[in-house]
Structures are given as C-alpha cells and as structure tokens.
Motif scaffolding. Sequence first.
Motif, PDB file in Angstrom:
ATOM      1  N   PHE A  63      12.357 -17.675 -10.931  1.00 18.00           N
ATOM      2  CA  PHE A  63      11.764 -17.420 -12.006  1.00 18.00           C
ATOM      3  C   PHE A  63      10.574 -16.301 -12.128  1.00 18.00           C
ATOM      4  CE2 PHE A  63       8.278 -20.003 -11.169  1.00 18.00           C
ATOM      5  CZ  PHE A  63       8.887 -21.339 -10.392  1.00 18.00           C
ATOM      6  N   VAL A  64       9.996 -16.039 -11.355  1.00 17.52           N
ATOM      7  CA  VAL A  64       9.081 -14.899 -11.324  1.00 17.52           C
ATOM      8  C   VAL A  64       9.474 -13.600 -10.720  1.00 17.52           C
ATOM      9  CG1 VAL A  64       7.245 -16.567 -11.380  1.00 17.52           C
ATOM     10  CG2 VAL A  64       7.848 -15.477  -9.177  1.00 17.52           C
ATOM     11  N   LYS A  65      10.530 -13.539 -10.069  1.00 17.89           N
ATOM     12  CA  LYS A  65      11.177 -12.275  -9.331  1.00 17.89           C
ATOM     13  C   LYS A  65      10.977 -10.897 -10.350  1.00 17.89           C
ATOM     14  CE  LYS A  65      13.486 -13.960  -5.600  1.00 17.89           C
ATOM     15  NZ  LYS A  65      15.096 -14.120  -4.909  1.00 17.89           N
ATOM     16  N   GLY A  66      10.270  -9.892 -10.148  1.00 18.28           N
ATOM     17  CA  GLY A  66      10.477  -8.797 -10.827  1.00 18.28           C
ATOM     18  C   GLY A  66       9.279  -8.851 -11.728  1.00 18.28           C
ATOM     19  N   ARG A  67       8.384  -9.972 -12.077  1.00 19.93           N
ATOM     20  CA  ARG A  67       7.551 -10.072 -12.858  1.00 19.93           C
ATOM     21  C   ARG A  67       6.166 -10.244 -12.199  1.00 19.93           C
ATOM     22  NH1 ARG A  67       7.037 -13.936 -16.516  1.00 19.93           N
ATOM     23  NH2 ARG A  67       8.098 -15.439 -15.172  1.00 19.93           N
ATOM     24  N   PHE A  68       6.089 -10.894 -11.257  1.00 18.16           N
ATOM     25  CA  PHE A  68       4.948 -11.206 -10.313  1.00 18.16           C
ATOM     26  C   PHE A  68       4.974 -10.677  -8.772  1.00 18.16           C
ATOM     27  CE2 PHE A  68       3.972 -15.941 -12.346  1.00 18.16           C
ATOM     28  CZ  PHE A  68       4.094 -15.446 -13.350  1.00 18.16           C
ATOM     29  N   THR A  69       3.666 -10.342  -8.634  1.00 17.95           N
ATOM     30  CA  THR A  69       3.556  -9.780  -7.297  1.00 17.95           C
ATOM     31  C   THR A  69       2.307 -10.375  -6.441  1.00 17.95           C
ATOM     32  OG1 THR A  69       4.172  -7.430  -8.247  1.00 17.95           O
ATOM     33  CG2 THR A  69       3.376  -7.418  -6.083  1.00 17.95           C
ATOM     34  N   ILE A  70       2.786 -10.651  -5.278  1.00 20.44           N
ATOM     35  CA  ILE A  70       1.652 -11.385  -4.576  1.00 20.44           C
ATOM     36  C   ILE A  70       1.190 -10.321  -3.360  1.00 20.44           C
ATOM     37  CG2 ILE A  70       3.284 -12.214  -2.729  1.00 20.44           C
ATOM     38  CD1 ILE A  70       1.520 -14.736  -2.473  1.00 20.44           C
ATOM     39  N   SER A  71      -0.019 -10.173  -3.155  1.00 18.65           N
ATOM     40  CA  SER A  71      -0.474  -9.429  -2.087  1.00 18.65           C
ATOM     41  C   SER A  71      -1.767  -9.938  -1.587  1.00 18.65           C
ATOM     42  CB  SER A  71      -1.027  -7.893  -2.702  1.00 18.65           C
ATOM     43  OG  SER A  71      -2.076  -8.067  -3.645  1.00 18.65           O
ATOM     44  N   ARG A  72      -2.125  -9.322  -0.417  1.00 20.82           N
ATOM     45  CA  ARG A  72      -3.216 -10.007   0.450  1.00 20.82           C
ATOM     46  C   ARG A  72      -4.036  -8.764   1.122  1.00 20.82           C
ATOM     47  NH1 ARG A  72      -2.312 -14.902   4.497  1.00 20.82           N
ATOM     48  NH2 ARG A  72      -4.462 -15.197   5.198  1.00 20.82           N
ATOM     49  N   ASP A  73      -5.353  -9.303   0.797  1.00 20.76           N
ATOM     50  CA  ASP A  73      -6.228  -8.311   1.591  1.00 20.76           C
ATOM     51  C   ASP A  73      -7.415  -9.160   2.574  1.00 20.76           C
ATOM     52  OD1 ASP A  73      -9.137  -5.980   0.164  1.00 20.76           O
ATOM     53  OD2 ASP A  73      -8.085  -6.392   2.389  1.00 20.76           O
ATOM     54  N   SER A  74      -7.018  -9.246   3.778  1.00 17.36           N
ATOM     55  CA  SER A  74      -7.538 -10.339   4.566  1.00 17.36           C
ATOM     56  C   SER A  74      -7.702 -11.552   4.117  1.00 17.36           C
ATOM     57  CB  SER A  74      -8.947  -9.642   4.934  1.00 17.36           C
ATOM     58  OG  SER A  74      -9.744 -10.551   5.886  1.00 17.36           O
ATOM     59  N   ALA A  75      -8.874 -12.039   3.557  1.00 19.62           N
ATOM     60  CA  ALA A  75      -9.353 -13.261   3.252  1.00 19.62           C
ATOM     61  C   ALA A  75      -9.087 -13.719   1.954  1.00 19.62           C
ATOM     62  CB  ALA A  75     -10.698 -13.768   3.430  1.00 19.62           C
ATOM     63  N   LYS A  76      -8.406 -12.582   1.113  1.00 20.15           N
ATOM     64  CA  LYS A  76      -8.205 -12.812  -0.451  1.00 20.15           C
ATOM     65  C   LYS A  76      -6.734 -12.576  -0.756  1.00 20.15           C
ATOM     66  CE  LYS A  76     -11.337 -12.136  -3.297  1.00 20.15           C
ATOM     67  NZ  LYS A  76     -12.440 -11.379  -4.420  1.00 20.15           N
ATOM     68  N   VAL A  77      -6.095 -13.400  -1.481  1.00 23.59           N
ATOM     69  CA  VAL A  77      -4.786 -13.139  -2.035  1.00 23.59           C
ATOM     70  C   VAL A  77      -4.774 -12.972  -3.293  1.00 23.59           C
ATOM     71  CG1 VAL A  77      -2.529 -14.433  -2.019  1.00 23.59           C
ATOM     72  CG2 VAL A  77      -3.921 -14.186   0.141  1.00 23.59           C
ATOM     73  N   TYR A  78      -3.945 -12.243  -3.771  1.00 21.42           N
ATOM     74  CA  TYR A  78      -3.951 -11.894  -5.118  1.00 21.42           C
ATOM     75  C   TYR A  78      -2.284 -12.320  -5.610  1.00 21.42           C
ATOM     76  CZ  TYR A  78      -7.991  -8.835  -4.261  1.00 21.42           C
ATOM     77  OH  TYR A  78      -9.073  -8.633  -3.976  1.00 21.42           O
ATOM     78  N   LEU A  79      -2.385 -12.373  -7.047  1.00 19.67           N
ATOM     79  CA  LEU A  79      -1.112 -12.860  -7.725  1.00 19.67           C
ATOM     80  C   LEU A  79      -1.418 -12.076  -8.884  1.00 19.67           C
ATOM     81  CD1 LEU A  79       1.738 -14.394  -7.572  1.00 19.67           C
ATOM     82  CD2 LEU A  79       0.721 -16.108  -9.114  1.00 19.67           C
ATOM     83  N   GLN A  80      -0.564 -11.130  -9.080  1.00 25.20           N
ATOM     84  CA  GLN A  80      -0.589 -10.055 -10.298  1.00 25.20           C
ATOM     85  C   GLN A  80       0.817 -10.598 -11.002  1.00 25.20           C
ATOM     86  OE1 GLN A  80      -2.323  -7.631 -11.421  1.00 25.20           O
ATOM     87  NE2 GLN A  80      -1.077  -7.605 -13.323  1.00 25.20           N
ATOM     88  N   MET A  81       0.353 -10.981 -12.296  1.00 26.93           N
ATOM     89  CA  MET A  81       1.565 -11.607 -13.301  1.00 26.93           C
ATOM     90  C   MET A  81       1.572 -10.716 -14.340  1.00 26.93           C
ATOM     91  SD  MET A  81       0.365 -15.806 -12.943  1.00 26.93           S
ATOM     92  CE  MET A  81      -1.421 -15.477 -13.755  1.00 26.93           C
ATOM     93  N   ASP A  82       2.901 -10.107 -14.325  1.00 25.66           N
ATOM     94  CA  ASP A  82       3.279  -9.114 -15.541  1.00 25.66           C
ATOM     95  C   ASP A  82       4.128  -9.910 -16.578  1.00 25.66           C
ATOM     96  OD1 ASP A  82       2.716  -6.546 -13.200  1.00 25.66           O
ATOM     97  OD2 ASP A  82       1.422  -7.300 -14.699  1.00 25.66           O
TER      98      ASP A  82
END
Length: 125
Positions: A63-82
């Motif tokens: 239900f989030v494929k194509g809209r959300f993107t997860i990424s990681r920079d060492s100790a921080k994880v991001y969830l970009q929600m479009d």
Amino acid sequence: QVQLVESVGGLVQAGGSLRLSCTASGFTENYFAIGWFRQAPGNEREGVSCISKNGDATNYADFVKGRFTISRDSAKVYLQMDDLKAEDTAVYYCAAGFVSVQFMCNSPHYPYDAWGQGTQVTVSS
C-alpha cells in the motif's frame, strides 16, 4: 540502553509529502535492521517499510510502494512519504531488530530490541 527517537510528524493535505526520521543511539547502530510501522485508530499495527543494517536491502508494504521511500544514513533512518492519502493517517513507529527486512515488515508484533515513542501523521482529504 537502546533508544530510538522519531521526528515530529504533522498534518498534511492529501497529495502532499512528509519526511520522518528515526535516530538510533545506545547500541551499534548499524547492527540492526530498522523498520517503520503504523497504527491507525481501531486498526492493527502494520509494517510499512524496512531497511537492512547496511541499507542494501529494503522492503515496502504494497500500500506504500511507489509513494514511500526508506533510506539510511548510519544511525538515522528516513521515511520519505509522497502522495499521501487520508488512509495513511496513523501513529508511525520505528523499531530496531536483528532480523531480515522481509521478516521485520511482516511481523509488526514481534518483540524487537527497541521501539520509538511514535509520531502522529494526519492527512486531510
């Protein structure tokens, strides 16, 4: 002591974007997979997206494929929600565990090593 802290969520209109972050501390941050989960009122907690300890593997709920993107920079994880939708309204949590991303995203009730406090995301239609 393992700790995860989510960024503040917010209120956004449908079709808008929001980025959440999850900051890990108190352990070897790159040792664990990190996952995002959410729970809406009256609903069960569900897996949203997960990322491996070194960021080379990711998993997304359909239900989030194509809209959300997860990424990681060492100790921080991001969830970009479009392209947010009203049905994305929920409290979002991050969790850390020594598991695969596939297992993590399909196991929202597993006793992971750490959970964040949760952050509210509200999407108005």
